[in-house]
Motif scaffolding. Structure first.
Motif, PDB file in Angstrom:
ATOM      1  N   THR B  63      33.789  -8.953  38.405  1.00 28.75           N
ATOM      2  CA  THR B  63      33.829  -7.497  38.449  1.00 28.75           C
ATOM      3  C   THR B  63      35.228  -7.006  38.790  1.00 28.75           C
ATOM      4  O   THR B  63      35.738  -6.060  38.185  1.00 28.75           O
ATOM      5  CB  THR B  63      32.809  -6.973  39.477  1.00 28.75           C
ATOM      6  OG1 THR B  63      31.506  -7.345  39.045  1.00 28.75           O
ATOM      7  CG2 THR B  63      32.885  -5.465  39.618  1.00 28.75           C
ATOM      8  N   GLN B 102      27.541  -1.380  35.574  1.00 26.30           N
ATOM      9  CA  GLN B 102      26.396  -2.221  35.900  1.00 26.30           C
ATOM     10  C   GLN B 102      25.137  -1.392  36.133  1.00 26.30           C
ATOM     11  O   GLN B 102      24.066  -1.742  35.689  1.00 26.30           O
ATOM     12  CB  GLN B 102      26.732  -3.032  37.147  1.00 26.30           C
ATOM     13  CG  GLN B 102      25.731  -4.103  37.466  1.00 26.30           C
ATOM     14  CD  GLN B 102      26.309  -5.152  38.401  1.00 26.30           C
ATOM     15  OE1 GLN B 102      27.395  -4.988  38.936  1.00 26.30           O
ATOM     16  NE2 GLN B 102      25.595  -6.235  38.583  1.00 26.30           N
ATOM     17  N   ASP B 178      29.971  -4.575  32.493  1.00 26.23           N
ATOM     18  CA  ASP B 178      29.730  -5.336  33.719  1.00 26.23           C
ATOM     19  C   ASP B 178      28.235  -5.585  33.884  1.00 26.23           C
ATOM     20  O   ASP B 178      27.502  -4.702  34.298  1.00 26.23           O
ATOM     21  CB  ASP B 178      30.275  -4.571  34.927  1.00 26.23           C
ATOM     22  CG  ASP B 178      30.274  -5.433  36.177  1.00 26.23           C
ATOM     23  OD1 ASP B 178      29.799  -6.579  36.113  1.00 26.23           O
ATOM     24  OD2 ASP B 178      30.749  -4.951  37.218  1.00 26.23           O
ATOM     25  N   GLU B 179      27.801  -6.780  33.562  1.00 28.57           N
ATOM     26  CA  GLU B 179      26.397  -7.164  33.639  1.00 28.57           C
ATOM     27  C   GLU B 179      25.487  -6.034  33.159  1.00 28.57           C
ATOM     28  O   GLU B 179      24.593  -5.603  33.898  1.00 28.57           O
ATOM     29  CB  GLU B 179      26.028  -7.544  35.085  1.00 28.57           C
ATOM     30  CG  GLU B 179      27.036  -8.502  35.677  1.00 28.57           C
ATOM     31  CD  GLU B 179      26.424  -9.625  36.486  1.00 28.57           C
ATOM     32  OE1 GLU B 179      25.201  -9.768  36.466  1.00 28.57           O
ATOM     33  OE2 GLU B 179      27.189 -10.369  37.105  1.00 28.57           O
TER      34      GLU B 179
HETATM   35 MG   LIG Z   1      29.926  -8.275  39.720  1.00 29.30          MG
END
Ligand SMILES: [Mg+2]
Ligand SMILES: Nc1ncnc2c1ncn2[C@@H]1O[C@H](COP(=O)(O)OP(=O)(O)O)[C@@H](O)[C@H]1O
Lengths: 298, 394
Positions: B63, B102, B178-179
């Protein structure tokens, strides 16, 4: 559906659904009772006073006379106006001062957050009256504010004065109600997910635009709560006008207080209170409307 | 080869020390004074139009790396370039990069239309064009007709698509994710993986994708950097990473692997001899023979075939003896745990091709022979560092 069962499912369902509709009211009962005793009863009593005539000595009789209303409104228009102007100005000032303060605590406070919040409410540990009286000293003709301006810097003439002017009343109101603005603003700002601001900045919004488009709109519930918590009591306040103002700066609160406690003219005092209440209600509803639609268009 | 779109040069990021996390390294050594090194001198080149993944366990610095490329974080030291331009200190809104966060980070007070149009409006695109581009984008993510809803009314999968649309509509040079599928359930995640890949191929934008899910990274990526403790241990396409992991960490993170201590002996043509602890000798590709003699050799469970004790094993295969400890019938395949003669546990997956009943499985306690092709062997340094094809060699 089998009818041979001892309790028919339909009957038991009906009973259960009746229970289901009754339960919420039963749970609400204590709250309703509380409101009834401490809010509805006094308001009803006030309303009865407002349509009564008589005096404390002779007793008040309900005469359904609206004299108190017509007389109150015709005589105290100026004081109503003062309340609106002072209360409104003070509310705007608390918002202008409170927003940066709340913003700083919420976003830059770091580990000092709790300390800073404590400082915001710290004045409450001293009596409202004492704090307001000390503002009289602060704003006094030779006090720490005017003194240097007159004698050291020489900007103001020697006879300049703040106490007994509307400025002093507004300053007092602003000071006294500032925490009521800061706290709800803080709560609203604190709740904002910092990633939303990052997302705005990712989507080409400058700092100012991110504030205008994201932070401020999301803080609107706090603005709303803060302005109400400030404006409503400020409109009805009489202490600041009494201690920092003059007879010319009387607010409607002063009139009501005077009528109630000094002249014992309950009908007029009650009628004025009702008019004030109605006025505030209308103002608040109009305000909620404007703010609500603003939130929709963002 | 395609142009380099994103280049990281010796990017280092430490948190703690001072409040802003900047310039810590100059006066504080990491690990003392509570300084956390999140990203440790990374060099990285992401090519134009590729689907690039940063893969690694939680806390390895994925991240942080992504946030530095997006501009939300500044490196303590190092250089970040986008399309050849130094952007290390540029704020996010001045970078031609967009992010899918995310947690989506959709603006809750704005409609879906206004969310997606947000970036275009800030860039003063004409109203009419905004309308068509937002509509096209909502079609691309299969959400037409959702313009007037609010984010709170959407399910996780749909919110995810809006977040994607909101970023992609700006046609950035690079999209950072991010994810993005982390909050979705397995089925939806699989579906979105395929869809993300399709959308990426459609728009041709460089994607930098962060995930801790190796399967997800393998499914979608052109290339993957496998990160561990602020560095990446290996960078390559999914096949290379799986077939030729360069470090023990990579071998373990991508799928299951069997690692055996070995000392490397003489070279014999294309192969080198590797002497195992149980006294047997196997062959490994000579290209894996590094400067150190003591290494670990590895082989994936599905590459191993089992033969009954005494059965003939093809000449060209590596052979090892062991005993079945456990056999789990999984339907399509059977998973065995075998103990080698020196006590190593070896996992073997066998397709259930010739099996007709449970009785024909190798039974626990039975002696078996393990066999695999020398070419299916990989090697990692015994201390966990790469012998070949590590970060410098990739
Ligand atoms: Mg992360
Ligand atoms: N703002 C921060 N302050 C302090 N430490 C941080 C901060 N952000 C990340 N870290 C630390 O840096 C390391 C890497 O974090 P991160 O990049 O979020 O990892 P990943 O995304 O791979 O899980 C972690 O040890 C994390 O605790």
């Amino acid at each position: 559906m089998r009818s041979s069962r001892p309790v028919s499912p339909r009957a038991s369902r009906a009973w259960r659904s009746r229970l289901g509709t009754v339960t919420p009211y039963a749970l609400l009962a204590p709250g309703i009772l509380w409101l009834l005793i401490f809010y509805v009863v006094p308001v009803a009593q006030m309303f009865i006073f407002s349509i009564s005539t008589g005096s404390l000595e002779t007793g008040f009789q309900i005469t359904y006379s609206l004299d108190a209303y017509t007389e109150g409104l015709s005589r105290y228009g100026e004081q109503f106006g003062n309340s609106l102007v002072y209360g409104g100005t003070a509310t705007i000032l608390t918002l202008l001062i409170g927003f940066p303060v709340a913003y700083t605590i919420a976003f830059r406070g770091g580990r000092y957050k709790n300390l800073l919040l404590f400082l915001v409410i710290a004045p409450f540990f001293t009596s409202f009256l004492i704090r307001t009286i000390s503002w009289k000293i602060l704003l006094g003709d030779e006090g720490p504010l005017l003194g240097p301006l007159k004698h050291v810097l020489g900007i103001l003439p020697g006879d300049a004065s703040l106490v007994s002017t509307p400025y002093a009343v507004i300053a007092g109101l602003t000071y006294n109600f500032l925490p009521f603005m800061i706290l709800p603003l803080y709560v609203a700002l604190e709740k904002i997910d910092i990633r939303l601001i990052e997302a705005a900045s990712d989507l080409y919004a400058s700092r100012w635009e991110a504030f205008r488009r994201i932070t401020f709109p999301l803080a609107l519930p706090g603005v709303f709560a803060g302005t109400l918590l400030t404006f409503i009591p400020a409109m009805g306040d009489f202490v600041n006008a009494q201690l920092l103002g003059s007879p010319q700066t009387s607010m409607i609160g002063n009139v009501i207080q005077n009528r109630f406690l000094i002249q014992n003219d309950y009908p007029t005092a009650a009628a004025l209170s009702f008019v004030l209440m109605a006025g505030i209600l209308v103002a608040v509803l109009a305000y909620a409307r404007v703010l609500g639609s603003e939130q929709l268009t963002g | 080869m395609a142009e380099v779109e994103v280049r990281l040069t010796q990017v280092y990021k430490a948190f703690g020390g001072d409040a802003a996390g900047r310039r810590v390294a100059q006066y504080i050594k990491p690990d003392e004074h509570g300084v956390i090194v999140a990203v440790d001198h990374i060099d990285l080149e992401v090519r134009e139009g590729e689907f690039f993944s940063l893969l690694g366990p939680s806390g390895c610095g994925k991240t942080t790396t992504l946030r530095m490329i997006g501009g939300f974080e500044q490196p303590t030291s190092g250089l970040i370039e986008l399309a050849g331009q130094d952007v290390t200190w540029l704020p996010p809104y001045k970078r031609n990069v967009n992010t899918v966060f995310q947690s989506y980070a959709l603006f809750p007070h704005l409609t879906i239309f206004d969310n997606v149009a947000f970036g275009l409006r800030r860039r003063k695109i004409a109203q009419a064009e905004i309308k068509t581009r937002v509509r096209e984008m909502l079609e691309l993510v299969e959400l037409p007709g959702y313009e007037n809803r609010k984010p709170g009314q959407l399910s996780g999968g749909k919110a995810q698509r809006v977040a994607l649309a909101r970023a992609l509509v700006n046609k950035p040079a690079v999209l950072l994710l991010d994810e993005p599928l982390g909050a979705l359930d397995l089925k939806l995640r699989k579906q979105m993986q395929v869809e993300l890949k399709r959308i990426q191929a459609d728009v041709g934008i460089t994607f930098i994708y962060v995930t801790h899910d190796q399967e997800e990274a393998m499914t979608m990526s052109d290339r993957i950097a496998v990160m561990n403790r602020g560095k990446y241990e290996q960078l390559g396409d999914p096949e290379t990473l799986y077939e030729r992991p360069a470090t023990e960490f990579v071998a373990g993170f991508l799928g299951v692997s069997n690692l055996l201590m070995a000392s490397i002996g003489d070279r014999d043509g294309d192969y080198a001899a590797a002497h195992l602890a149980d006294g047997s000798t196997v062959r490994i590709p000579a290209t894996l023979k590094g400067p150190v003699a003591a290494i670990k050799i590895g082989v994936r469970p599905e590459k191993i075939r089992l033969y009954a004790e005494g059965a003939p094993v093809p000449e060209q295969m590596n052979r090892l003896e062991g005993q079945v400890m456990d056999a789990s019938y999984l339907g399509a395949s059977t998973s065995y745990i075998i103990r080698s003669n020196d006590g190593e546990r070896i996992t073997v997956f066998e397709q259930n091709l010739a099996r007709t009943s449970h009785g024909s499985l190798h039974q626990p306690g039975q002696k078996v022979q393990l066999a695999w092709l020398p070419d299916h062997t990989f090697a990692v340094a015994a201390d966990g560092h790469a012998t070949a094809g590590g970060p410098d060699g990739a």
